[in-house]
Design a protein around this motif. Structure first.
Motif, PDB file in Angstrom:
ATOM      1  N   PHE A  63       0.829  -1.201   0.000  1.00 51.49           N
ATOM      2  CA  PHE A  63       0.000   0.000   0.000  1.00 51.49           C
ATOM      3  C   PHE A  63       0.868   1.257   0.000  1.00 51.49           C
ATOM      4  CE2 PHE A  63      -3.475  -2.772   1.720  1.00 51.49           C
ATOM      5  CZ  PHE A  63      -4.365  -2.551   0.685  1.00 51.49           C
ATOM      6  N   SER A  64       1.995   1.211   0.682  1.00 54.93           N
ATOM      7  CA  SER A  64       2.910   2.359   0.691  1.00 54.93           C
ATOM      8  C   SER A  64       3.467   2.624  -0.700  1.00 54.93           C
ATOM      9  CB  SER A  64       4.065   2.122   1.666  1.00 54.93           C
ATOM     10  OG  SER A  64       3.613   2.123   2.982  1.00 54.93           O
ATOM     11  N   VAL A  65       3.795   1.562  -1.423  1.00 51.30           N
ATOM     12  CA  VAL A  65       4.314   1.721  -2.785  1.00 51.30           C
ATOM     13  C   VAL A  65       3.235   2.314  -3.694  1.00 51.30           C
ATOM     14  CG1 VAL A  65       5.192   0.489  -4.814  1.00 51.30           C
ATOM     15  CG2 VAL A  65       6.057  -0.083  -2.533  1.00 51.30           C
ATOM     16  N   VAL A  66       2.011   1.831  -3.581  1.00 51.01           N
ATOM     17  CA  VAL A  66       0.913   2.367  -4.394  1.00 51.01           C
ATOM     18  C   VAL A  66       0.656   3.829  -4.028  1.00 51.01           C
ATOM     19  CG1 VAL A  66      -1.562   2.195  -4.902  1.00 51.01           C
ATOM     20  CG2 VAL A  66      -0.161   0.130  -4.806  1.00 51.01           C
ATOM     21  N   ALA A  67       0.679   4.143  -2.742  1.00 53.42           N
ATOM     22  CA  ALA A  67       0.470   5.521  -2.316  1.00 53.42           C
ATOM     23  C   ALA A  67       1.565   6.434  -2.866  1.00 53.42           C
ATOM     24  CB  ALA A  67       0.423   5.605  -0.798  1.00 53.42           C
ATOM     25  N   CYS A  68       2.773   5.934  -2.915  1.00 54.35           N
ATOM     26  CA  CYS A  68       3.881   6.708  -3.468  1.00 54.35           C
ATOM     27  C   CYS A  68       3.629   6.994  -4.947  1.00 54.35           C
ATOM     28  CB  CYS A  68       5.199   5.965  -3.279  1.00 54.35           C
ATOM     29  SG  CYS A  68       6.628   6.896  -3.832  1.00 54.35           S
ATOM     30  N   GLY A  69       3.159   6.006  -5.678  1.00 55.90           N
ATOM     31  CA  GLY A  69       2.840   6.194  -7.094  1.00 55.90           C
ATOM     32  C   GLY A  69       1.749   7.228  -7.283  1.00 55.90           C
ATOM     33  N   LEU A  70       0.736   7.169  -6.436  1.00 57.95           N
ATOM     34  CA  LEU A  70      -0.355   8.140  -6.508  1.00 57.95           C
ATOM     35  C   LEU A  70       0.163   9.540  -6.205  1.00 57.95           C
ATOM     36  CD1 LEU A  70      -3.336   8.824  -6.798  1.00 57.95           C
ATOM     37  CD2 LEU A  70      -3.660   8.169  -4.413  1.00 57.95           C
ATOM     38  N   CYS A  73       1.986  10.899  -9.154  1.00 55.97           N
ATOM     39  CA  CYS A  73       1.055  11.311 -10.214  1.00 55.97           C
ATOM     40  C   CYS A  73       0.455  12.671  -9.897  1.00 55.97           C
ATOM     41  CB  CYS A  73      -0.052  10.278 -10.387  1.00 55.97           C
ATOM     42  SG  CYS A  73       0.495   8.760 -11.178  1.00 55.97           S
ATOM     43  N   LEU A  74       0.071  12.863  -8.653  1.00 62.91           N
ATOM     44  CA  LEU A  74      -0.509  14.144  -8.260  1.00 62.91           C
ATOM     45  C   LEU A  74       0.511  15.271  -8.394  1.00 62.91           C
ATOM     46  CD1 LEU A  74      -2.571  13.033  -5.135  1.00 62.91           C
ATOM     47  CD2 LEU A  74      -3.447  13.703  -7.379  1.00 62.91           C
ATOM     48  N   GLU A  75       1.758  14.999  -8.016  1.00 66.90           N
ATOM     49  CA  GLU A  75       2.813  16.003  -8.161  1.00 66.90           C
ATOM     50  C   GLU A  75       3.022  16.355  -9.636  1.00 66.90           C
ATOM     51  OE1 GLU A  75       6.351  14.501  -6.272  1.00 66.90           O
ATOM     52  OE2 GLU A  75       5.481  14.660  -4.276  1.00 66.90           O
ATOM     53  N   ALA A  76       3.029  15.334 -10.502  1.00 65.06           N
ATOM     54  CA  ALA A  76       3.219  15.576 -11.932  1.00 65.06           C
ATOM     55  C   ALA A  76       2.083  16.424 -12.489  1.00 65.06           C
ATOM     56  CB  ALA A  76       3.325  14.251 -12.693  1.00 65.06           C
ATOM     57  N   GLU A  77       0.856  16.083 -12.122  1.00 66.00           N
ATOM     58  CA  GLU A  77      -0.295  16.846 -12.614  1.00 66.00           C
ATOM     59  C   GLU A  77      -0.245  18.293 -12.141  1.00 66.00           C
ATOM     60  OE1 GLU A  77      -3.989  14.892 -11.708  1.00 66.00           O
ATOM     61  OE2 GLU A  77      -3.788  13.545 -13.422  1.00 66.00           O
ATOM     62  N   SER A  78       0.179  18.508 -10.892  1.00 71.70           N
ATOM     63  CA  SER A  78       0.236  19.878 -10.371  1.00 71.70           C
ATOM     64  C   SER A  78       1.283  20.711 -11.098  1.00 71.70           C
ATOM     65  CB  SER A  78       0.508  19.879  -8.868  1.00 71.70           C
ATOM     66  OG  SER A  78       1.845  19.511  -8.592  1.00 71.70           O
ATOM     67  N   LYS A  79       2.267  20.042 -11.693  1.00 68.48           N
ATOM     68  CA  LYS A  79       3.301  20.739 -12.463  1.00 68.48           C
ATOM     69  C   LYS A  79       2.952  20.811 -13.950  1.00 68.48           C
ATOM     70  CE  LYS A  79       6.981  19.108  -9.435  1.00 68.48           C
ATOM     71  NZ  LYS A  79       8.143  18.206  -9.352  1.00 68.48           N
ATOM     72  N   GLY A  80       1.782  20.276 -14.311  1.00 64.90           N
ATOM     73  CA  GLY A  80       1.365  20.283 -15.708  1.00 64.90           C
ATOM     74  C   GLY A  80       2.037  19.205 -16.542  1.00 64.90           C
ATOM     75  N   GLU A  81       2.646  18.222 -15.881  1.00 65.80           N
ATOM     76  CA  GLU A  81       3.318  17.121 -16.578  1.00 65.80           C
ATOM     77  C   GLU A  81       2.360  15.944 -16.723  1.00 65.80           C
ATOM     78  OE1 GLU A  81       6.592  16.332 -13.994  1.00 65.80           O
ATOM     79  OE2 GLU A  81       7.598  18.217 -14.437  1.00 65.80           O
ATOM     80  N   THR A  82       2.733  15.017 -17.576  1.00 70.68           N
ATOM     81  CA  THR A  82       1.950  13.789 -17.736  1.00 70.68           C
ATOM     82  C   THR A  82       2.377  12.794 -16.657  1.00 70.68           C
ATOM     83  OG1 THR A  82       1.843  14.128 -20.113  1.00 70.68           O
ATOM     84  CG2 THR A  82       1.365  11.899 -19.308  1.00 70.68           C
ATOM     85  N   PRO A  83       1.429  12.306 -15.856  1.00 73.44           N
ATOM     86  CA  PRO A  83       1.772  11.333 -14.814  1.00 73.44           C
ATOM     87  C   PRO A  83       2.321  10.039 -15.400  1.00 73.44           C
ATOM     88  CG  PRO A  83      -0.448  12.193 -14.495  1.00 73.44           C
ATOM     89  CD  PRO A  83       0.012  12.646 -15.838  1.00 73.44           C
ATOM     90  N   ALA A  84       3.222   9.392 -14.666  1.00 70.12           N
ATOM     91  CA  ALA A  84       3.808   8.128 -15.103  1.00 70.12           C
ATOM     92  C   ALA A  84       2.767   7.006 -15.124  1.00 70.12           C
ATOM     93  CB  ALA A  84       4.973   7.744 -14.195  1.00 70.12           C
ATOM     94  N   LEU A  85       1.793   7.078 -14.209  1.00 67.17           N
ATOM     95  CA  LEU A  85       0.736   6.068 -14.130  1.00 67.17           C
ATOM     96  C   LEU A  85      -0.594   6.729 -14.453  1.00 67.17           C
ATOM     97  CD1 LEU A  85       1.693   4.327 -10.765  1.00 67.17           C
ATOM     98  CD2 LEU A  85       2.027   3.419 -13.054  1.00 67.17           C
ATOM     99  N   ASP A  86      -1.346   6.122 -15.352  1.00 68.39           N
ATOM    100  CA  ASP A  86      -2.669   6.663 -15.631  1.00 68.39           C
ATOM    101  C   ASP A  86      -3.679   6.056 -14.652  1.00 68.39           C
ATOM    102  OD1 ASP A  86      -3.257   4.084 -16.559  1.00 68.39           O
ATOM    103  OD2 ASP A  86      -3.096   4.647 -18.654  1.00 68.39           O
ATOM    104  N   ARG A  87      -4.887   6.557 -14.696  1.00 68.55           N
ATOM    105  CA  ARG A  87      -5.929   6.129 -13.760  1.00 68.55           C
ATOM    106  C   ARG A  87      -6.153   4.612 -13.813  1.00 68.55           C
ATOM    107  NH1 ARG A  87     -10.777   8.152 -11.220  1.00 68.55           N
ATOM    108  NH2 ARG A  87     -12.300   6.476 -11.152  1.00 68.55           N
TER     109      ARG A  87
END
Length: 98
Positions: A63-70, A73-87
């Protein structure tokens, strides 16, 4: 994912990777204890208790690894970048732990 010189995954924050590694090492120790308990013919309820603890440690690490991925993704979106993992991939990761 290739490991960085510190051994942490390049896709995880180093402090998050350290915490996950610590959990997994604890789980490995618990599993070694379970093996020793079985070899010593210990009571089944004691064995199941230790197996449950090891299972929970592995689940928490996952769960920690999945939370890190999430989080990444949120950090990438806030910077206007494409997240590494899609929904869809994130959803699949969560469901694999269910």
């Amino acid at each position: 994912m290739s490991p960085t010189p510190t051994g942490a995954s390049a896709s995880m924050h180093p402090e998050a990777a350290k915490a996950v590694i610590a959990r997994l090492k604890r789980a490995r120790g618990q599993l070694d204890g379970v093996i020793a308990m079985i070899e010593a013919d210990r009571d089944c309820s004691d064995i199941v208790t230790q197996l449950s603890a090891a299972s929970k440690a592995v689940d928490r690490a996952a769960f920690s690894v999945v939370a890190c991925g999430l989080e990444m993704c949120l950090e990438a979106e806030s910077k206007g970048e494409t997240p590494a993992l899609d929904r869809a991939r994130l959803e699949k990761l969560f469901l694999s732990l269910a």
